[in-house]
Design a protein around this motif. Sequence first.
Motif, PDB file in Angstrom:
ATOM      1  N   LEU A   1       0.827  -1.206   0.000  1.00 20.51           N
ATOM      2  CA  LEU A   1       0.000   0.000   0.000  1.00 20.51           C
ATOM      3  C   LEU A   1       0.864   1.260   0.000  1.00 20.51           C
ATOM      4  N   LEU A   2       1.941   1.275   0.775  1.00 22.59           N
ATOM      5  CA  LEU A   2       2.837   2.433   0.810  1.00 22.59           C
ATOM      6  C   LEU A   2       3.494   2.655  -0.541  1.00 22.59           C
TER       7      LEU A   2
ATOM      8  N   ASN B   1       2.210   1.997  -3.435  1.00 19.23           N
ATOM      9  CA  ASN B   1       1.205   2.566  -4.335  1.00 19.23           C
ATOM     10  C   ASN B   1       0.979   4.046  -4.037  1.00 19.23           C
ATOM     11  N   ILE B   2       1.027   4.425  -2.766  1.00 18.27           N
ATOM     12  CA  ILE B   2       0.807   5.827  -2.389  1.00 18.27           C
ATOM     13  C   ILE B   2       1.941   6.708  -2.898  1.00 18.27           C
ATOM     14  N   SER B   3       3.141   6.187  -2.849  1.00 15.07           N
ATOM     15  CA  SER B   3       4.286   6.979  -3.300  1.00 15.07           C
ATOM     16  C   SER B   3       4.216   7.275  -4.791  1.00 15.07           C
TER      17      SER B   3
ATOM     18  N   THR C   1       1.356   8.044  -6.452  1.00 14.45           N
ATOM     19  CA  THR C   1       0.215   8.936  -6.729  1.00 14.45           C
ATOM     20  C   THR C   1       0.642  10.391  -6.587  1.00 14.45           C
TER      21      THR C   1
ATOM     22  N   GLN D   1      -3.174  14.105  -3.578  1.00 14.75           N
ATOM     23  CA  GLN D   1      -3.864  12.916  -3.086  1.00 14.75           C
ATOM     24  C   GLN D   1      -3.063  12.206  -2.021  1.00 14.75           C
ATOM     25  N   SER D   2      -1.804  12.469  -1.993  1.00 12.26           N
ATOM     26  CA  SER D   2      -0.971  11.752  -1.029  1.00 12.26           C
ATOM     27  C   SER D   2      -1.156  12.248   0.368  1.00 12.26           C
TER      28      SER D   2
ATOM     29  N   GLN E   1      -4.058  10.728   2.078  1.00  9.50           N
ATOM     30  CA  GLN E   1      -3.706   9.320   2.316  1.00  9.50           C
ATOM     31  C   GLN E   1      -2.723   9.205   3.446  1.00  9.50           C
ATOM     32  N   GLN E   2      -1.790  10.227   3.528  1.00 12.57           N
ATOM     33  CA  GLN E   2      -0.834  10.176   4.625  1.00 12.57           C
ATOM     34  C   GLN E   2      -1.526  10.397   5.946  1.00 12.57           C
TER      35      GLN E   2
ATOM     36  N   GLN F   1      -4.569   9.547   6.496  1.00 13.94           N
ATOM     37  CA  GLN F   1      -5.355   8.321   6.753  1.00 13.94           C
ATOM     38  C   GLN F   1      -4.473   7.174   7.207  1.00 13.94           C
ATOM     39  N   GLN F   2      -3.217   7.200   6.733  1.00 14.46           N
ATOM     40  CA  GLN F   2      -2.324   6.088   7.062  1.00 14.46           C
ATOM     41  C   GLN F   2      -2.008   6.012   8.533  1.00 14.46           C
TER      42      GLN F   2
END
Length: 357
Positions: free
Chosen positions: A331-332, A334-336, A338, A342-343, A346-347, A349-350
């Motif tokens: 998951l990390l 995939n976030i990197s 984007t 949007q990150s 997500q950060q 939320q992480q």
Amino acid sequence: MASNSRRRLSFVDFAHPQAWHKLIEYAQVTIAFTKLITDFTNQWAKICFLASSQLHQLVIDFRKKTETEIRGKCQLGGMMYDLWESLLLESELESQSLKKMACLMEKEICIPLGSFITSKSVQLSINKQHRSDLNEILEKSHEIVRELQEEYAKTYNDSGVTPEFHRAHNLYVLELTGVNSLLSKYQYHILPQLLQGMEQTQVEIIDTVCQNLQLIASLIQNYHEQRHCSLASFVVTSTATNPNEELENYICSMNETSGGSSTPPVHIEFESFVSPVNTRNTISSHYLSPHTTSTDQLIVYAAPVIQSQLSSRCKQTGERIKEIKKDKSTLLTNISKTPVKQSQPQQQQQPHEDQQQ
């Protein structure tokens, strides 16, 4: 009394030459019958000798086998072994009895009866030859008388009463008187004595045959009674055996040969349960207290099973944590990849997910 016991007919009543061959045939048959009994007894004696020898050898062989195969391996004794030795002894006595009976048959029956047969056979031959010679003499005498009678008649017919006639007459009368005298002595003295002698011989043969048959039966009966008494005693002795007592005597003899020391008790080592999971943590039954109850033993035996289940559960939990960490790293990654806008959410939320985790 004498007339009542005397036979009405005898050999003398059969003096006619036509009945002679019947008397001879009867005498020959009785002698042949006596010889048959002698041969039977002789062969029986040989069979007894052979059986005695074979039975004696049989006893010797089995005594050797008893010593090598039985006594050589175990010092066997007691009533059982004594009965076996007694049976071998009875067999040896049987062999000796057979040999003794064979010797008696040969000595008291075969040899005397054989000599008797020879004597009577010779006597019968003499009687036959005697009557044959007498008949030949009588026939020759009748022939001489007939010749003199013919010469006497011829002289009378040729010359009448002359000195030659008187000489022929005297010769004829003298020969006729001599032949008639011989015929009278033969018919009334010689032949009756000959026939009476043959009759007496037949009486002796019949009596001897009967006596020898009775003697054979007596020998067999005596042999049977002696052996029957001996074997009956053996049977009575053998029926008094007690197998329990026999075995007890043998056990006592074993104890005596061991010096009287008591036999140590037998220690039994039972097998204990061994767990297939972890042999180090297996508790052996050798370390259990003798006062441990059956419930405690069940708990001890169940401990390795519980430990095995806990180890399996911990292993499953560890594998689950590894899977979660792997999902997190994915998951990390995939976030990197984007955009930045949007990150940030997500950060934000992480950490929230990490806190929940």
